[in-house]
Each structure stands twice: as structure tokens, then as C-alpha cells.
Scaffold this motif. Structure first.
Motif, PDB file in Angstrom:
ATOM      1  N   TYR A   1      26.309  23.020  14.382  1.00  0.00           N
ATOM      2  CA  TYR A   1      26.925  21.374  14.296  1.00  0.00           C
ATOM      3  C   TYR A   1      28.683  21.633  15.105  1.00  0.00           C
ATOM      4  CZ  TYR A   1      23.711  21.583  10.753  1.00  0.00           C
ATOM      5  OH  TYR A   1      22.712  21.423   9.962  1.00  0.00           O
ATOM      6  N   VAL A   2      28.441  21.120  16.215  1.00  0.00           N
ATOM      7  CA  VAL A   2      29.797  20.509  16.806  1.00  0.00           C
ATOM      8  C   VAL A   2      30.323  19.499  16.194  1.00  0.00           C
ATOM      9  CG1 VAL A   2      28.914  21.678  18.234  1.00  0.00           C
ATOM     10  CG2 VAL A   2      28.390  19.768  18.853  1.00  0.00           C
ATOM     11  N   ILE A   3      31.968  19.085  16.524  1.00  0.00           N
ATOM     12  CA  ILE A   3      32.731  17.991  17.253  1.00  0.00           C
ATOM     13  C   ILE A   3      33.162  17.926  17.629  1.00  0.00           C
ATOM     14  CG2 ILE A   3      33.286  17.751  13.824  1.00  0.00           C
ATOM     15  CD1 ILE A   3      35.944  19.164  15.149  1.00  0.00           C
ATOM     16  N   PHE A   4      33.520  16.673  18.775  1.00  0.00           N
ATOM     17  CA  PHE A   4      34.467  16.217  19.918  1.00  0.00           C
ATOM     18  C   PHE A   4      35.274  16.200  20.147  1.00  0.00           C
ATOM     19  CE2 PHE A   4      29.553  16.378  20.489  1.00  0.00           C
ATOM     20  CZ  PHE A   4      29.185  16.705  22.135  1.00  0.00           C
ATOM     21  N   ASP A   5      35.521  16.294  21.141  1.00  0.00           N
ATOM     22  CA  ASP A   5      37.464  15.547  20.940  1.00  0.00           C
ATOM     23  C   ASP A   5      37.046  14.216  21.334  1.00  0.00           C
ATOM     24  OD1 ASP A   5      36.852  15.802  24.294  1.00  0.00           O
ATOM     25  OD2 ASP A   5      38.702  16.847  24.168  1.00  0.00           O
ATOM     26  N   GLU A   6      38.094  13.515  21.305  1.00  0.00           N
ATOM     27  CA  GLU A   6      38.110  11.556  21.805  1.00  0.00           C
ATOM     28  C   GLU A   6      37.016  11.446  22.976  1.00  0.00           C
ATOM     29  OE1 GLU A   6      41.603   9.685  20.493  1.00  0.00           O
ATOM     30  OE2 GLU A   6      42.475  11.028  19.327  1.00  0.00           O
ATOM     31  N   GLU A   7      37.944  12.609  24.125  1.00  0.00           N
ATOM     32  CA  GLU A   7      37.039  12.194  24.924  1.00  0.00           C
ATOM     33  C   GLU A   7      36.049  12.384  25.206  1.00  0.00           C
ATOM     34  OE1 GLU A   7      39.845  14.037  25.303  1.00  0.00           O
ATOM     35  OE2 GLU A   7      41.145  11.477  25.210  1.00  0.00           O
ATOM     36  N   ALA A   8      35.899  13.162  24.213  1.00  0.00           N
ATOM     37  CA  ALA A   8      33.525  13.822  24.594  1.00  0.00           C
ATOM     38  C   ALA A   8      33.828  14.497  25.575  1.00  0.00           C
ATOM     39  CB  ALA A   8      32.729  12.619  24.775  1.00  0.00           C
ATOM     40  N   SER A   9      34.591  15.844  26.144  1.00  0.00           N
ATOM     41  CA  SER A   9      34.648  16.488  27.027  1.00  0.00           C
ATOM     42  C   SER A   9      34.984  17.933  26.305  1.00  0.00           C
ATOM     43  CB  SER A   9      35.540  16.687  27.696  1.00  0.00           C
ATOM     44  OG  SER A   9      37.093  16.610  27.527  1.00  0.00           O
ATOM     45  N   LYS A  10      35.231  18.116  25.114  1.00  0.00           N
ATOM     46  CA  LYS A  10      35.674  19.324  24.545  1.00  0.00           C
ATOM     47  C   LYS A  10      34.502  19.434  23.029  1.00  0.00           C
ATOM     48  CE  LYS A  10      39.989  21.141  26.820  1.00  0.00           C
ATOM     49  NZ  LYS A  10      41.102  21.277  26.094  1.00  0.00           N
ATOM     50  N   LYS A  11      33.545  20.139  23.075  1.00  0.00           N
ATOM     51  CA  LYS A  11      32.913  20.378  22.020  1.00  0.00           C
ATOM     52  C   LYS A  11      33.317  22.112  20.979  1.00  0.00           C
ATOM     53  CE  LYS A  11      28.823  22.987  24.145  1.00  0.00           C
ATOM     54  NZ  LYS A  11      28.640  23.034  24.883  1.00  0.00           N
ATOM     55  N   TYR A  12      33.775  21.044  19.562  1.00  0.00           N
ATOM     56  CA  TYR A  12      34.143  22.788  19.017  1.00  0.00           C
ATOM     57  C   TYR A  12      32.484  23.046  17.727  1.00  0.00           C
ATOM     58  CZ  TYR A  12      38.268  21.378  20.843  1.00  0.00           C
ATOM     59  OH  TYR A  12      39.375  20.655  21.888  1.00  0.00           O
ATOM     60  N   ILE A  13      31.955  23.733  17.613  1.00  0.00           N
ATOM     61  CA  ILE A  13      31.065  24.232  16.653  1.00  0.00           C
ATOM     62  C   ILE A  13      32.304  24.278  15.121  1.00  0.00           C
ATOM     63  CG2 ILE A  13      29.649  26.653  15.203  1.00  0.00           C
ATOM     64  CD1 ILE A  13      29.624  27.145  18.906  1.00  0.00           C
ATOM     65  N   ILE A  14      31.079  23.746  14.060  1.00  0.00           N
ATOM     66  CA  ILE A  14      31.593  23.459  13.651  1.00  0.00           C
ATOM     67  C   ILE A  14      31.535  24.740  12.327  1.00  0.00           C
ATOM     68  CG2 ILE A  14      31.318  22.254  11.018  1.00  0.00           C
ATOM     69  CD1 ILE A  14      30.944  19.702  12.616  1.00  0.00           C
ATOM     70  N   ASN A  15      32.569  25.433  11.424  1.00  0.00           N
ATOM     71  CA  ASN A  15      32.302  26.658  10.694  1.00  0.00           C
ATOM     72  C   ASN A  15      32.587  26.788   8.988  1.00  0.00           C
ATOM     73  OD1 ASN A  15      35.277  26.982  10.159  1.00  0.00           O
ATOM     74  ND2 ASN A  15      35.165  28.167  12.469  1.00  0.00           N
ATOM     75  N   ASP A  16      32.245  28.212   8.673  1.00  0.00           N
ATOM     76  CA  ASP A  16      32.435  27.177   6.922  1.00  0.00           C
ATOM     77  C   ASP A  16      34.229  26.939   6.596  1.00  0.00           C
ATOM     78  OD1 ASP A  16      29.944  27.936   6.002  1.00  0.00           O
ATOM     79  OD2 ASP A  16      30.308  29.741   6.269  1.00  0.00           O
ATOM     80  N   SER A  17      35.106  27.481   6.981  1.00  0.00           N
ATOM     81  CA  SER A  17      36.533  27.112   6.921  1.00  0.00           C
ATOM     82  C   SER A  17      36.913  25.781   7.861  1.00  0.00           C
ATOM     83  CB  SER A  17      37.043  27.658   7.428  1.00  0.00           C
ATOM     84  OG  SER A  17      37.035  27.330   9.202  1.00  0.00           O
ATOM     85  N   LEU A  18      36.161  24.996   8.543  1.00  0.00           N
ATOM     86  CA  LEU A  18      36.116  23.673   8.666  1.00  0.00           C
ATOM     87  C   LEU A  18      35.510  22.553   7.318  1.00  0.00           C
ATOM     88  CD1 LEU A  18      36.088  23.049  12.572  1.00  0.00           C
ATOM     89  CD2 LEU A  18      37.954  22.579  10.994  1.00  0.00           C
ATOM     90  N   LEU A  19      34.331  23.922   6.948  1.00  0.00           N
ATOM     91  CA  LEU A  19      33.801  22.810   5.286  1.00  0.00           C
ATOM     92  C   LEU A  19      34.476  22.727   4.167  1.00  0.00           C
ATOM     93  CD1 LEU A  19      29.644  23.789   5.964  1.00  0.00           C
ATOM     94  CD2 LEU A  19      30.894  21.683   6.711  1.00  0.00           C
ATOM     95  N   ASP A  20      35.079  24.034   4.341  1.00  0.00           N
ATOM     96  CA  ASP A  20      36.025  23.892   2.978  1.00  0.00           C
ATOM     97  C   ASP A  20      37.398  22.838   3.595  1.00  0.00           C
ATOM     98  OD1 ASP A  20      34.537  25.976   2.238  1.00  0.00           O
ATOM     99  OD2 ASP A  20      35.917  27.773   2.958  1.00  0.00           O
ATOM    100  N   LYS A  21      37.892  22.860   5.130  1.00  0.00           N
ATOM    101  CA  LYS A  21      39.350  22.482   4.615  1.00  0.00           C
ATOM    102  C   LYS A  21      38.289  20.372   4.431  1.00  0.00           C
ATOM    103  CE  LYS A  21      42.557  21.369   8.509  1.00  0.00           C
ATOM    104  NZ  LYS A  21      43.190  21.389   9.921  1.00  0.00           N
ATOM    105  N   TRP A  22      38.075  19.983   4.981  1.00  0.00           N
ATOM    106  CA  TRP A  22      37.115  18.957   4.868  1.00  0.00           C
ATOM    107  C   TRP A  22      37.235  18.510   3.307  1.00  0.00           C
ATOM    108  CZ3 TRP A  22      33.831  19.290   9.887  1.00  0.00           C
ATOM    109  CH2 TRP A  22      34.828  19.151  10.323  1.00  0.00           C
TER     110      TRP A  22
END
Length: 189
Positions: free
Chosen positions: A7-28
Motif C-alpha cells: 500500500y502506497v501514497i503519493f505526493d501531490e505531484e504523484a512524483s514520489k511514492k511512500y510505502i504505508i507501514n504500521d506506524s502510519l496506520l497507528d498515526k492515522w
């Protein structure tokens, strides 16, 4: 398993992607089931997958005008799933819309060649799976960047069950991936 869903998220320009990890799930404050549902709903809206015939893709890549190609040369059972917006088009196979279109086109089970994270090749189940596997492995070794390799095995789509499975298992009807099993497979680290 030879295939993993990230599972990934993109920056606003869709130029970079970041893999979603457990710490992001906890934060959200969401769990993996909620993330999966969001990701699936975003496939059609964000990735915008499309199916195009292999011959059309090859014509575009070589600069040939499709109007100049005779109709009989455009007929093919090899279809490409890709993104019309940016990379990661292979995830399009998880779109119910794409699954329905492919099931209607093939009318029966079909093979999926995981050519890269950017696209998948779908073809008739009448092809020799060993030849397809050898071709995939050779291309992965010589043409595909290591971080874009999806796998070295052919998959199949069971149109009766609308489920993904290993290509060798299609006749045995051993279903491997369903929406529920993908959610429960904690590929997130």
C-alpha cells in the motif's frame, strides 16, 4: 507466495511514492481492513487502470499511427493492464471493473504475466505456461529494474470465482488470492 501487495501514497505531484507501514496506520487511527478498502476504492480513481491490446501498445511505442495498421493485425488475445496516469498500473488487476472487462473478453480463465509494477500482460490460457514462465524470467533478468519486478511465475485469473491463483493451479482450482486473503496477509512491515 510469489506476489505481494504494498500500500502506497503519493505526493501531490504523484512524483514520489511512500510505502504505508504500521506506524502510519497507528498515526492515522485505521486498521489494515480500512486501508485495504481505501486502496481498492482508489484504484479506479487514482491509478485509473486501462486495458489496451498489446499490438496497440507496441505501435504507440514505435511511433506507428494505429490508423495505418490493418485491422487484422490489431486483433490479439494479449492485453496490457496499465495506468493511464503514472506508474503502478499492475495494481489494476485488483479493480473489479478491470476484472469484469477481462472476464468478458476472455470468457474463460486466462493467464497473467507480471511483467513489472507498471503493467501486466494478460493472455489466453491456451498458451504454454512453461514457455511463458521462461520468457518472464528471462526478461526479468535482463530488462526489468529489480525494484520493478513483480514475480517470476505466471498467474491465472479464475473467471468463475473471480479470483487470482498461480498459473499451474488453474486446472486444480487452487485459489490463492481473494480480497479477504490479501487483507489478512500482513505484507506491511
Amino acid at each position: 507466495k510469489d506476489l505481494r501487495v504494498y500500500y502506497v501514497i503519493f505526493d501531490e505531484e504523484a512524483s514520489k511514492k511512500y510505502i504505508i507501514n504500521d506506524s502510519l496506520l497507528d498515526k492515522w487511527g485505521i486498521d489494515l481492513d480500512e486501508l485495504h478498502d481505501l486502496a481498492i476504492s482508489n484504484i479506479d480513481n487514482v491509478i485509473n487502470p486501462e486495458i489496451i491490446p498489446m499490438t496497440v501498445l507496441l505501435a504507440k511505442m514505435s511511433g506507428v499511427d494505429i490508423e495505418d495498421i490493418p485491422e487484422e493485425h490489431l486483433q490479439t488475445d494479449e492485453l496490457i493492464i496499465q495506468s493511464s496516469r503514472f506508474s503502478l498500473g499492475a495494481v489494476g488487476i485488483l479493480s473489479e471493473k478491470i476484472q469484469d472487462e477481462l472476464a468478458e473478453f476472455y470468457g474463460d480463465n486466462f493467464y497473467i504475466i507480471p511483467s513489472s509494477t507498471h503493467e501486466l500482460i494478460c493472455t489466453s490460457k491456451d498458451k504454454d505456461i512453461d514457455e511463458l514462465t521462461n520468457m518472464l524470467q528471462s526478461i526479468n533478468e535482463t530488462e526489468v529494474a529489480p525494484d520493478e519486478i513483480l514475480g517470476n511465475h505466471i498467474f491465472a485469473f479464475n473467471t468463475e470465482e473471480m479470483k487470482l491463483c498461480h498459473g499451474n493451479d488453474i486446472k486444480a482450482n487452487k485459489l490463492m488470492f481473494t480480497k479477504q486473503s490479501m487483507v489478512k496477509d500482513k505484507a506491511i512491515k
